[in-house]
Design a protein around this motif. Structure first.
Motif: not given
Length: 373
Positions: A3-5, A34, A97-98, A101, A103-104, A126, A324, A326
């Motif tokens: 994931q990428k935060i 991450m 944010y998009r 990409q 994830d949080a 998120r 992690e 979700g």
């Protein structure tokens, strides 16, 4: 896939922010692989897409640093000055944010940040938050990081003022930060042995404060320390503000609401110099010299205390665990020695004030401290 935060810090700076960034970043990278990026200067960095990679080098050596390596601002996503006008930049934040990409998104901040984060959550992002403020007024968490450090600084200041007050037989009025919450003044006042503690939650009478000081003089103590919160109000001020707020709530027209708002603003402006005014009034009523010390932003700076480093690290690593798992749309709250994921809907717009029956208040009264009530 890993994931990428993203991480940002918003609102006023506070000791422990860098420790929290480190806690989230190192745990997210080390335990879960991450990718972590930071946005500079709060929500404005999201709008302007100004980022920094939070790799091992960036996260190293920041545990003990005050302030925030990411920078901060008080900009609100839905009300941000841009090009000479105030605009709703929420859509630009969603786009950033998009684009990355993510994830949080992790937002470190106080009460205002919780409200801003909820708005972004409602837009489909998120979002998770960590409770930061020296005021300790974020709802639904036992404490906020930054509070313990500021408490120690304010207590040390009161300790140092005792010698001057005693030597010159003076009243020392020390103003402590905290906005509309009295946690910092109450805690520092008790720990520093203040003779009078004035907090927003307990409207005071100047005459009652003067009487308490004169009683000390009669008992052979010709000096006093008065710890006053920046948001403290007299009984008359409290009554006037309550009437103004009631007038705003019951206004039946736009014009009446406008007048009520102007009344509230005038009352707030008149209260800005209340500490200096209080000192002059006490001089007049007691015939003692009064001196004012306003601690101001001194309380927000410097190295975070051990307790704040521990709290920031504990909340930061727990935040990585929740990502992690979700989880999103929550504030990572301190609960005892553990943490609790509290829905942002239950936090945003709420404020944790000092209850009238709080044990700290009871203890202070039992050792003879006056609250001016």
């Amino acid at each position: 896939m890993s994931q990428k935060i993203g991480i940002l810090t918003s609102g006023g700076d506070s000791p422990g922010l860098n420790a929290a960034i480190r806690g989230v970043g190192k745990s997210a990278r080390g335990a879960y692989g991450m990718e972590v990026i930071g946005f500079r200067d709060g929500f404005r960095g999201l709008v302007e897409d100004r980022t920094v990679t939070l790799g091992g080098g960036a996260l190293s050596g920041i545990l003990t640093l005050g302030g925030t390596i990411l920078g901060t601002s008080r900009d609100k996503p839905h009300k941000m000055p841009v090009g000479g006008e105030v605009r709703d930049m929420t859509d630009a934040i969603v786009e950033t944010y998009r684009r990355h990409q993510l994830d949080a998104l992790v937002c470190l901040g106080g009460g205002g940040t919780q409200k801003n984060a909820l708005q972004l959550h409602q837009k489909g992002l998120r979002v998770l938050t960590l409770p930061k403020t020296i005021d300790n007024d974020v709802a639904m968490t036992d404490t906020t990081f930054g509070f313990d450090t500021a408490l120690g600084i304010a207590t040390d200041a009161i300790d140092r003022l005792h010698s001057t007050a005693h030597s010159h037989h003076r009243i020392i009025v020390v103003e402590v930060m905290g906005h509309r919450a009295g946690w910092l003044t109450l805690g520092a006042g008790i720990a520093g042995g203040a003779d009078v503690i004035l907090i927003p939650e307990i409207p005071y009478s100047v005459q009652t404060v003067a009487d308490a000081i004169q009683e000390r003089v009669r008992s052979g103590k010709p000096f006093s320390i008065v710890a006053v919160a920046e948001g403290a109000v007299t009984r008359d001020e409290h009554t006037a503000m309550a009437a103004a707020l009631q007038r705003r709530e019951t206004a039946s027209s736009k014009e009446e609401r406008k007048k009520a708002k102007a009344w509230i603003q005038r009352l707030e402006e008149e209260s800005t110099d209340h500490t200096l005014r209080l000192a002059h009034q006490l001089e007049s009523l007691t015939d003692l010299e009064a001196r004012v010390t306003i601690l101001g932003h001194l309380q927000r700076g410097g190295t975070p205390s051990a307790a704040d480093r521990l709290l920031s690290t504990r909340l930061g690593t727990a935040c990585a665990d929740l990502i992690e798992q979700g989880v999103g749309g929550v504030m990572v709250a301190a609960r005892g020695e553990g943490v609790e994921a509290v829905p942002l809907e239950e936090v945003a717009g709420q404020k944790k004030l000092v209850p009238a029956d709080h044990p700290w208040i009871d203890s202070a009264r039992r050792v003879g401290t006056s609250f001016g009530d």
